[in-house]
Scaffold this motif. Structure first.
Motif, PDB file in Angstrom:
ATOM      1  N   UNK A   3    -125.649  -3.937   8.510  1.00 19.27           N
ATOM      2  CA  UNK A   3    -124.934  -5.166   8.837  1.00 19.27           C
ATOM      3  C   UNK A   3    -125.270  -6.289   7.860  1.00 19.27           C
ATOM      4  N   UNK A   4    -124.330  -7.252   7.724  1.00 25.22           N
ATOM      5  CA  UNK A   4    -124.556  -8.445   6.907  1.00 25.22           C
ATOM      6  C   UNK A   4    -124.651  -9.672   7.811  1.00 25.22           C
ATOM      7  N   UNK A   5    -125.143 -10.760   7.241  1.00 21.92           N
ATOM      8  CA  UNK A   5    -125.197 -12.017   7.991  1.00 21.92           C
ATOM      9  C   UNK A   5    -123.809 -12.608   8.194  1.00 21.92           C
ATOM     10  N   UNK A   6    -122.811 -12.086   7.462  1.00 15.18           N
ATOM     11  CA  UNK A   6    -121.419 -12.516   7.650  1.00 15.18           C
ATOM     12  C   UNK A   6    -120.705 -11.665   8.695  1.00 15.18           C
ATOM     13  N   UNK A   7    -121.461 -10.781   9.355  1.00 19.69           N
ATOM     14  CA  UNK A   7    -120.967  -9.967  10.481  1.00 19.69           C
ATOM     15  C   UNK A   7    -120.028  -8.840  10.062  1.00 19.69           C
ATOM     16  N   UNK A   8    -120.234  -8.336   8.848  1.00 19.50           N
ATOM     17  CA  UNK A   8    -119.580  -7.091   8.467  1.00 19.50           C
ATOM     18  C   UNK A   8    -120.541  -5.944   8.759  1.00 19.50           C
ATOM     19  N   UNK A   9    -119.981  -4.773   9.017  1.00 15.01           N
ATOM     20  CA  UNK A   9    -120.798  -3.569   9.151  1.00 15.01           C
ATOM     21  C   UNK A   9    -120.356  -2.566   8.109  1.00 15.01           C
ATOM     22  N   UNK A  10    -121.252  -1.672   7.774  1.00 14.16           N
ATOM     23  CA  UNK A  10    -120.938  -0.598   6.843  1.00 14.16           C
ATOM     24  C   UNK A  10    -121.660   0.661   7.323  1.00 14.16           C
ATOM     25  N   UNK A  11    -120.917   1.758   7.328  1.00 14.83           N
ATOM     26  CA  UNK A  11    -121.475   3.042   7.739  1.00 14.83           C
ATOM     27  C   UNK A  11    -121.289   4.017   6.591  1.00 14.83           C
ATOM     28  N   UNK A  12    -122.368   4.681   6.215  1.00 15.19           N
ATOM     29  CA  UNK A  12    -122.360   5.555   5.055  1.00 15.19           C
ATOM     30  C   UNK A  12    -122.215   7.013   5.473  1.00 15.19           C
ATOM     31  N   UNK A  13    -121.335   7.736   4.776  1.00 20.41           N
ATOM     32  CA  UNK A  13    -121.170   9.173   4.961  1.00 20.41           C
ATOM     33  C   UNK A  13    -121.124   9.770   3.557  1.00 20.41           C
ATOM     34  N   UNK A  14    -122.250  10.265   3.090  1.00 21.65           N
ATOM     35  CA  UNK A  14    -122.348  10.712   1.705  1.00 21.65           C
ATOM     36  C   UNK A  14    -122.253   9.514   0.785  1.00 21.65           C
ATOM     37  N   UNK A  15    -121.260   9.508  -0.106  1.00 19.72           N
ATOM     38  CA  UNK A  15    -121.085   8.349  -0.990  1.00 19.72           C
ATOM     39  C   UNK A  15    -119.860   7.524  -0.607  1.00 19.72           C
ATOM     40  N   UNK A  16    -119.359   7.740   0.618  1.00 26.59           N
ATOM     41  CA  UNK A  16    -118.227   6.953   1.132  1.00 26.59           C
ATOM     42  C   UNK A  16    -118.720   6.038   2.251  1.00 26.59           C
ATOM     43  N   UNK A  17    -118.428   4.764   2.105  1.00 28.04           N
ATOM     44  CA  UNK A  17    -118.835   3.759   3.091  1.00 28.04           C
ATOM     45  C   UNK A  17    -117.604   3.239   3.822  1.00 28.04           C
ATOM     46  N   UNK A  18    -117.677   3.202   5.142  1.00 30.41           N
ATOM     47  CA  UNK A  18    -116.618   2.613   5.955  1.00 30.41           C
ATOM     48  C   UNK A  18    -117.057   1.196   6.299  1.00 30.41           C
ATOM     49  N   UNK A  19    -116.136   0.228   6.163  1.00 32.02           N
ATOM     50  CA  UNK A  19    -116.460  -1.188   6.339  1.00 32.02           C
ATOM     51  C   UNK A  19    -115.582  -1.808   7.413  1.00 32.02           C
ATOM     52  N   UNK A  20    -116.187  -2.632   8.263  1.00 37.85           N
ATOM     53  CA  UNK A  20    -115.444  -3.364   9.280  1.00 37.85           C
ATOM     54  C   UNK A  20    -116.203  -4.616   9.679  1.00 37.85           C
ATOM     55  N   UNK A  21    -115.759  -5.255  10.748  1.00 35.01           N
ATOM     56  CA  UNK A  21    -116.480  -6.410  11.273  1.00 35.01           C
ATOM     57  C   UNK A  21    -117.107  -6.030  12.613  1.00 35.01           C
ATOM     58  N   UNK A  22    -118.163  -6.737  12.950  1.00 32.21           N
ATOM     59  CA  UNK A  22    -118.914  -6.421  14.157  1.00 32.21           C
ATOM     60  C   UNK A  22    -118.182  -6.895  15.413  1.00 32.21           C
TER      61      UNK A  22
END
Length: 121
Positions: A3-22
């Protein structure tokens, strides 16, 4: 998931990251009425604008939590922007990135650190 302080999240699967907001960010925005996601092929650096979210309260940028190249934008949000509110940390994701530097991911907050950060707001 990180998570970031700007309230984004990132989930890693191998070398692919999925990004969204919390869930916190989605709650603060209110009802999401429009989402603009990036096109595949767009390169972003950590901190760059990645997507745009418009709600009944405001329009907000979603920032890339890590650097990489967009492999997919979540086009389903165009027809169903409310998914960001309903499932912010699942189906409401904005983009998938091919990660440029996994160290950027490791430097982000884990869930416990993010929850502790939220408690200070």
């Amino acid at each position: 998931m990180r998570f970031t302080k700007d309230h984004e999240w990132v989930e890693l699967d191998g070398d692919i990251a999925t990004v969204g907001i919390t869930a916190y960010a989605a709650e603060q925005l209110g009802d999401v009425v429009f989402v603009e996601v990036p096109d595949a092929g767009k390169s972003v650096k950590a901190g760059d604008g990645l997507a745009v979210v418009e709600s009944v309260k405001a329009a907000s940028d979603v920032y890339a939590p890590i650097s990489g190249e967009v492999t997919e934008g979540n086009s389903a949000l165009g027809d169903a922007p409310e998914t960001v509110n309903d499932q912010p940390e699942k189906a409401g994701w904005f983009a998938k990135l091919k990660v440029a530097d996994k160290a950027e991911y490791e430097a982000l907050m884990d869930r416990d650190a993010y929850e502790a950060y939220l408690a200070t707001l």
